[in-house]
Design a protein around this motif. Structure first.
Motif, short mmCIF file in Angstrom:
data_model
loop_
_atom_site.label_atom_id
_atom_site.label_comp_id
_atom_site.label_asym_id
_atom_site.label_seq_id
_atom_site.Cartn_x
_atom_site.Cartn_y
_atom_site.Cartn_z
N PRO A 71 0.82 -1.22 0.00
CA PRO A 71 0.00 0.00 0.00
C PRO A 71 0.85 1.26 0.00
O PRO A 71 1.94 1.31 0.60
N ASP A 73 0.63 4.96 1.24
CA ASP A 73 -0.14 5.83 2.14
C ASP A 73 0.08 7.29 1.77
O ASP A 73 1.21 7.78 1.80
N GLY A 77 -5.48 8.97 1.07
CA GLY A 77 -5.87 7.62 1.41
C GLY A 77 -4.75 6.64 1.07
O GLY A 77 -3.65 7.03 0.69
N SER A 78 -5.05 5.38 1.22
CA SER A 78 -4.07 4.32 0.96
C SER A 78 -4.40 3.66 -0.37
O SER A 78 -5.50 3.12 -0.56
N VAL A 80 -3.55 0.76 -3.14
CA VAL A 80 -2.94 -0.56 -3.22
C VAL A 80 -2.72 -0.91 -4.69
O VAL A 80 -3.70 -1.08 -5.44
N ALA A 150 -5.97 -6.27 -1.35
CA ALA A 150 -6.95 -5.51 -0.57
C ALA A 150 -7.38 -4.27 -1.37
O ALA A 150 -6.62 -3.74 -2.19
N GLU A 151 -8.58 -3.81 -1.13
CA GLU A 151 -9.07 -2.61 -1.80
C GLU A 151 -8.34 -1.38 -1.27
O GLU A 151 -7.96 -1.33 -0.10
N SER A 152 -8.14 -0.41 -2.15
CA SER A 152 -7.59 0.86 -1.70
C SER A 152 -8.57 1.51 -0.73
O SER A 152 -9.78 1.36 -0.85
N ASP A 153 -8.03 2.23 0.24
CA ASP A 153 -8.85 2.89 1.26
C ASP A 153 -8.70 4.40 1.07
O ASP A 153 -7.74 5.00 1.55
N ILE A 154 -9.65 5.00 0.37
CA ILE A 154 -9.55 6.40 -0.03
C ILE A 154 -10.68 7.18 0.63
O ILE A 154 -11.84 6.79 0.57
N GLY A 155 -10.31 8.28 1.27
CA GLY A 155 -11.30 9.06 2.01
C GLY A 155 -12.19 9.90 1.11
O GLY A 155 -11.80 10.28 0.00
N SER A 159 -12.82 9.57 -2.78
CA SER A 159 -13.30 8.24 -3.14
C SER A 159 -14.31 8.28 -4.28
O SER A 159 -14.62 7.24 -4.87
#
Length: 309
Positions: A71, A73, A77-78, A80, A150-155, A159
């Protein structure tokens, strides 16, 4: 009360209409038609130079080649890096060479959605049809890995992928790697690598609040993913740091600096998975280009350029 309700409904309608408009806004050019035969060996070399292996392989976890990276960061967001092996379910096995061309040169997915600029497609805009064909041939030789990342974690609001179309219109700045008349073959090759495939500016150029690259390239970046930093690699800064063409070419092969120290962080990975595999002539070409004190032209992000992409 009724007036307030009408205002709320109107605002909701406008927001909904705006979102629908963004969703419908087409991006990218007409579909590419890549019909050339590819050279897998040349494609593998380009994949190293372009950082595909370094980004899409989680080497720290001994992950399979190109099955997805660690990932990244960022303040947004993170992100991947996905699996780009030929697996049909988890990778890009159902892509076509034309899909690869749109992704790399325009930052557009096979479904027509924009990619986030964590994927440095701006720097791949100058890839030729033969480059794409070669990369396609090389990717076809990689073992398929049935492993999803894993899915990207975007705020929010980043997003909302459709909003990237606004970012493209405001900040997209495709790299120019066209040869410059009057410059040596080595200098132009260095320009092609630095400004294009090797995407040095992706790390060594600062970014604005919305993640767009600064207009003045290579001045350094103190806000890289994970909180690390990249120094200025402008000619004057490199020379002040004791860098010569030979020293820079050697460091790109070994990771050893003129002071006897070694690169750390993401630059160590760049050398280990990328530039360390380049020919000596290409490393020297990169050095020749970076150490040239001649000011480089700035490519502005204009509406005209954004519309073409």
């Amino acid at each position: 009360m009724r007036g307030l309700l009408r205002s709320v409904l109107l605002a909701a309608a406008l927001a909904g209409g705006g979102y629908a408009g963004l969703r419908a806004w087409p991006i990218g050019e007409a579909d590419a038609r890549i019909s050339l035969d590819g050279d897998a060996r040349r494609g593998a070399y380009l994949a190293r130079a372009a950082g595909c292996v370094a980004c899409h392989t989680d080497t720290a976890a001994d992950g399979p080649a190109l099955a997805g990276g660690a990932p990244l960061d960022t303040p947004f967001g993170s992100f991947v890096p996905p699996n780009i092996t030929p697996d049909f379910q988890h990778g890009i096995g159902n892509w076509t060479p034309d899909d690869l061309a749109r992704a790399l040169r325009e930052g557009v997915s096979p479904e027509g959605e924009p990619y986030y600029p964590a994927f440095p497609f701006e720097f791949y805009a100058g890839f030729s049809d033969q480059d794409i064909a070669d990369l396609w041939a090389a990717l076809a030789t990689v073992p398929a890995v049935a492993e999803t990342r894993a899915e990207s974690d975007i705020g929010f609001p980043f997003s909302v992928r459709a909003g990237l179309k606004l970012w493209r219109a405001a900040a997209l700045r495709p790299s120019d790697v066209a040869p410059v008349l009057g410059r040596s073959e080595a200098w132009n090759r260095g320009r092609e690598l630095v400004e294009g495939a090797a995407h040095c500016g992706a790390c060594h150029t600062g970014r604005g609040l919305m993640g767009g690259l600064d207009a003045a390239p290579f001045g350094g970046n103190d806000d890289l993913p994970g909180g690390s930093a990249a120094p200025s690699i402008r000619a004057e800064a490199l020379r002040e740091g004791g860098w010569t063409a030979s020293a820079l070419a050697y460091a790109l092969e070994t990771g050893i600096t003129p002071s006897g120290d070694v690169f750390g962080g993401s630059m160590a990975e760049v050398v280990e998975q990328g530039t360390g595999f380049l020919d000596e002539s290409d490393r020297r070409a990169i050095a020749a280009y970076l150490l040239d004190p001649t000011p480089r032209p700035v490519t502005p992000a204009t509406d005209e350029v954004a519309q073409l992409r």
